[in-house]
Motif scaffolding. Structure first.
Motif, PDB file in Angstrom:
ATOM      1  N   SER A   1      66.658  12.792 120.146  1.00 39.69           N
ATOM      2  CA  SER A   1      67.777  13.849 119.513  1.00 39.69           C
ATOM      3  C   SER A   1      68.003  13.297 118.167  1.00 39.69           C
ATOM      4  O   SER A   1      67.848  11.911 118.174  1.00 39.69           O
ATOM      5  CB  SER A   1      68.747  14.181 120.351  1.00 39.69           C
ATOM      6  N   GLY A   2      68.500  14.109 117.328  1.00 39.79           N
ATOM      7  CA  GLY A   2      69.247  13.580 116.242  1.00 39.79           C
ATOM      8  C   GLY A   2      68.369  13.759 114.901  1.00 39.79           C
ATOM      9  O   GLY A   2      68.727  13.334 113.814  1.00 39.79           O
ATOM     10  N   GLY A   3      66.880  14.190 114.888  1.00 38.52           N
ATOM     11  CA  GLY A   3      66.235  14.650 113.701  1.00 38.52           C
ATOM     12  C   GLY A   3      66.857  15.962 113.048  1.00 38.52           C
ATOM     13  O   GLY A   3      67.924  16.291 113.515  1.00 38.52           O
ATOM     14  N   GLY A   4      66.210  16.190 111.969  1.00 42.48           N
ATOM     15  CA  GLY A   4      66.470  17.160 111.220  1.00 42.48           C
ATOM     16  C   GLY A   4      66.155  16.989 109.795  1.00 42.48           C
ATOM     17  O   GLY A   4      65.123  16.127 109.433  1.00 42.48           O
ATOM     18  N   LEU A   5      66.583  17.711 108.743  1.00 47.71           N
ATOM     19  CA  LEU A   5      66.400  17.606 107.367  1.00 47.71           C
ATOM     20  C   LEU A   5      67.216  16.625 106.782  1.00 47.71           C
ATOM     21  O   LEU A   5      68.551  16.947 106.815  1.00 47.71           O
ATOM     22  CB  LEU A   5      66.245  18.805 106.833  1.00 47.71           C
ATOM     23  N   VAL A   6      66.793  15.689 105.857  1.00 50.77           N
ATOM     24  CA  VAL A   6      67.631  14.691 105.326  1.00 50.77           C
ATOM     25  C   VAL A   6      66.914  14.448 103.754  1.00 50.77           C
ATOM     26  O   VAL A   6      65.974  14.820 103.553  1.00 50.77           O
ATOM     27  CB  VAL A   6      67.394  13.303 106.002  1.00 50.77           C
TER      28      VAL A   6
END
Length: 121
Positions: A7-12
């Motif tokens: 978990s913890g991914g996304g757009l950065v």
């Protein structure tokens, strides 16, 4: 049956930071080893970082100094702290845990389904 969940991914944004987490889906005895891999679109999956029994860590040259792999024994969770991110870090990140389900168990390897990290402005 134990599953590994990232978990913890996304757009950065470029230059930003993100923390990925990796844990077992049910209570376990211990995590002995851990590794993170990543796979960019159209590319092969490559190793990123490892943590072995005793706590020693190792990193791919492309991420050394920017990524940090760690383990929380109380939570039986492994983290990948990623900083100074670049667009070329965009990939699906996969966790692999070497864990013991019970005190009498040997170490088995489990792999997660991955979490997407996209570095873009």
């Amino acid at each position: 049956q134990v599953e590994v969940v990232e978990s913890g991914g996304g757009l950065v944004q470029p230059g930003g930071s993100v923390r990925l987490s990796c844990a077992a889906s049910r209570p376990i005895f211990s995590i002995n080893t851990a590794a993170w891999y990543r796979q960019a679109p159209g590319r092969e999956r490559v190793w990123v970082a490892s943590l072995v029994s005793g706590g020693a860590t190792n990193y791919a040259d492309s991420v050394r100094g920017r990524y940090d792999i760690s383990k929380d024994n109380a939570r039986n969770t492994v983290y990948l702290d990623m900083s100074n991110l670049r667009p070329e870090d965009t990939a699906t990140y996969y966790c692999e845990l070497g864990l013991r389900r019970t005190v009498s168990d040997r170490v088995y390897l489990y792999k997660g389904q991955g979490t997407q990290v996209t570095v873009s402005s």
